[in-house]
Scaffold this active site. Structure first.
Site, PDB file in Angstrom:
ATOM      1  N   HIS A 185      -6.099   4.428   5.566  1.00 29.81           N
ATOM      2  CA  HIS A 185      -5.492   3.306   4.846  1.00 29.81           C
ATOM      3  C   HIS A 185      -4.274   2.755   5.594  1.00 29.81           C
ATOM      4  O   HIS A 185      -3.385   2.136   4.975  1.00 29.81           O
ATOM      5  CB  HIS A 185      -5.160   3.688   3.392  1.00 29.81           C
ATOM      6  CG  HIS A 185      -6.399   3.818   2.549  1.00 29.81           C
ATOM      7  ND1 HIS A 185      -6.386   4.090   1.218  1.00 29.81           N
ATOM      8  CD2 HIS A 185      -7.720   3.687   2.873  1.00 29.81           C
ATOM      9  CE1 HIS A 185      -7.619   4.136   0.745  1.00 29.81           C
ATOM     10  NE2 HIS A 185      -8.445   3.900   1.743  1.00 29.81           N
ATOM     11  N   TYR A 212      -5.231  -2.572   3.626  1.00 28.55           N
ATOM     12  CA  TYR A 212      -4.125  -1.824   3.013  1.00 28.55           C
ATOM     13  C   TYR A 212      -2.768  -2.112   3.662  1.00 28.55           C
ATOM     14  O   TYR A 212      -1.726  -1.805   3.078  1.00 28.55           O
ATOM     15  CB  TYR A 212      -4.393  -0.315   3.071  1.00 28.55           C
ATOM     16  CG  TYR A 212      -5.307   0.156   1.971  1.00 28.55           C
ATOM     17  CD1 TYR A 212      -4.802   0.649   0.782  1.00 28.55           C
ATOM     18  CD2 TYR A 212      -6.689   0.082   2.109  1.00 28.55           C
ATOM     19  CE1 TYR A 212      -5.643   1.071  -0.241  1.00 28.55           C
ATOM     20  CE2 TYR A 212      -7.541   0.502   1.096  1.00 28.55           C
ATOM     21  CZ  TYR A 212      -7.011   0.987  -0.069  1.00 28.55           C
ATOM     22  OH  TYR A 212      -7.835   1.396  -1.084  1.00 28.55           O
TER      23      TYR A 212
END
Ligand code: G6P
Length: 438
Positions: free
Chosen positions: A202, A255
């Protein structure tokens, strides 16, 4: 060479994502002769697992494949003799995720499932449980591969590597989603596109993109800056600043918005929390309707409604990886494994997310070289947060936990870090025995 048929143990089998996994197994049955799937869940997930089990039986009957399906609460029976153990469980369920999202928001901090204090809380709950699962794997299936999807996937995999002997690979659907979205904007097939990926789970950058050997990184950045679709279902599509992307010179993952556009993302989260609810609260409703659909006895395929969840392609990511290991394909995948020098800026035992060659031996990361200063600072800071979180989760160490939050770039102030941490410990009391606090 004749290879033995496979047994898969799916921990967190009652997840609404499971039909996607089952579909992926059915589609690859020629290459991956799965003879047994054993779903396991906790008692409180009894109803969901029964629905998943029944749907799975209908799916395999319709496909005409022969797989022995088992569903139980007996984790040890599921693990015994397994070739691959897939972990996709959520300690505390969606209510715990909703708490993870709401607590930081109360203090004006990003509240997210996997990044920032939300991911921290999830890691504290998850790590002791996965280490327990690993003790069972060490005893009952020492040669099995653990494919971990449980979030925060990189951090959890690092804990497994550091504290157990289990052969583990962490997996995420972000890399494959990035490939799909970039191929779409570049109007090529995903196979025609090559990406050099490296970073953390992420927090992944595609440092270079090529089509047919031609470097197209700048073109991709321009398209993303011009507003090409580039996000996951669970992340609001805050537009990227084209000048920033040009300066960055690498393709961020969806992200990264939390780190590079924190104010805008926080404002989005606050507005959503007040209107339709946090992401977990929205997902609770989606789950309910998904399970209603799954109950339908005439349903024998994965329903398209599942696509409203953020985990698209997770089945492809895991089954292609199993294919590569089982059939020794030596093909490229983006996985979470120990760095071992691939990124010289980070310690060898730090789990990174990167392009790797995968074969019967497991995953070997491709060296990316020293990361540019513009990127390495953020990576080092988040890795420090992750290392401290692993220590805090394993030893129930408050000081390490506090320092983890203090190192997290999404936590702006230690007074907020303390308030958030104390709330996390209080609300998760039943799931955090290692802290021994009330
Ligand atoms: C993304 C992430 C996954 C995460 C999922 C959540 O795809 O990569 O790690 O589990 O979103 O989706 P949800 O529908 O539960 O918000």
């Amino acid at each position: 060479m004749n290879k033995p048929a496979l047994k898969l143990a799916i921990i967190g089998g009652g997840s609404s994502y499971t039909p996607e996994l089952v579909e992926g197994i059915i589609n690859r049955i020629e290459r991956l002769p799965v003879r047994e799937i054993h779903f396991v869940d906790v008692e409180s997930g009894r109803e969901k697992m029964a629905i998943i089990e029944a749907l799975t039986r209908r799916m395999i009957a319709r496909a005409g494949v022969e797989i022995d399906i088992k569903a139980s609460f007996d984790r040890r029976a599921a693990i015994t003799g397994a070739d691959f153990v897939l972990t996709q469980f959520r300690v505390g369920g969606l209510q715990a995720r909703a708490n993870d999202e709401r607590i930081p928001l109360k203090y004006g901090v990003i509240g997210q499932e996997t990044t920032g204090p939300g991911g921290f809380a999830k890691a504290l709950r998850t790590i002791p449980v996965i280490l327990d699962i690993c003790r069972d794997i060490e005893e009952l299936a020492p040669d099995a591969w653990l494919l971990n999807f449980t979030n925060p996937a990189g951090l959890v995999t690092e804990a497994v590597n550091k504290f157990t002997k289990v052969k583990a690979i962490g997996l995420c659907n972000v890399p494959v989603s990035m490939r799909m979205m970039i191929a779409e904007m570049m109007e090529c097939t995903p196979e025609e596109l090559s990406l050099e990926c490296a970073g953390l789970n992420h927090l992944l950058w595609a440092h270079r993109a090529w089509i047919d050997g031609k470097d197209v990184t700048d073109e991709v950045l321009q398209k993303v800056g011009d507003g090409a679709t580039y996000t996951m279902k669970n992340i609001s599509e805050e537009p990227w600043d084209p000048e920033f992307l040009k300066a960055l010179g690498a393709i961020p993952c969806p992200y990264h918005r939390y780190f590079y556009q924190t104010d805008a993302m926080l404002a989005e989260e606050k507005a959503a929390a007040e209107s339709q609810g946090t992401r977990a609260e929205q997902v609770m409703e989606t789950e309910q309707s998904l399970f209603e659909l799954y109950k339908d006895e005439s349903l024998a395929t994965k329903p398209t409604e599942l696509e409203s969840r953020g985990g698209a392609y997770y089945s492809d990511a895991s089954l292609n990886l199993i294919d590569s290991i089982y059939n020794d394909l030596k093909s490229l995948h983006v996985v979470n494994v120990a760095n071992n020098g691939a990124i010289p800026n980070l310690p060898d035992d730090a789990v990174i997310e990167c392009s790797a060659v995968v074969g019967g031996w497991g995953a070997r990361p491709l060296a990316v070289g020293t990361l540019p200063v513009a990127i390495s600072g953020l990576v080092a800071q988040v890795k420090a947060y992750e290392q401290l979180t692993v220590e805090a989760a394993v030893h129930g160490d408050y000081d390490k936990g506090l320092m983890a939050l203090a190192c997290n770039p999404l936590v702006p102030d230690i007074s907020k870090a303390k308030l958030i941490f104390d709330d996390i410990l209080k609300i998760n009391h039943d799931y955090l025995p290692q802290f021994g606090r009330s």
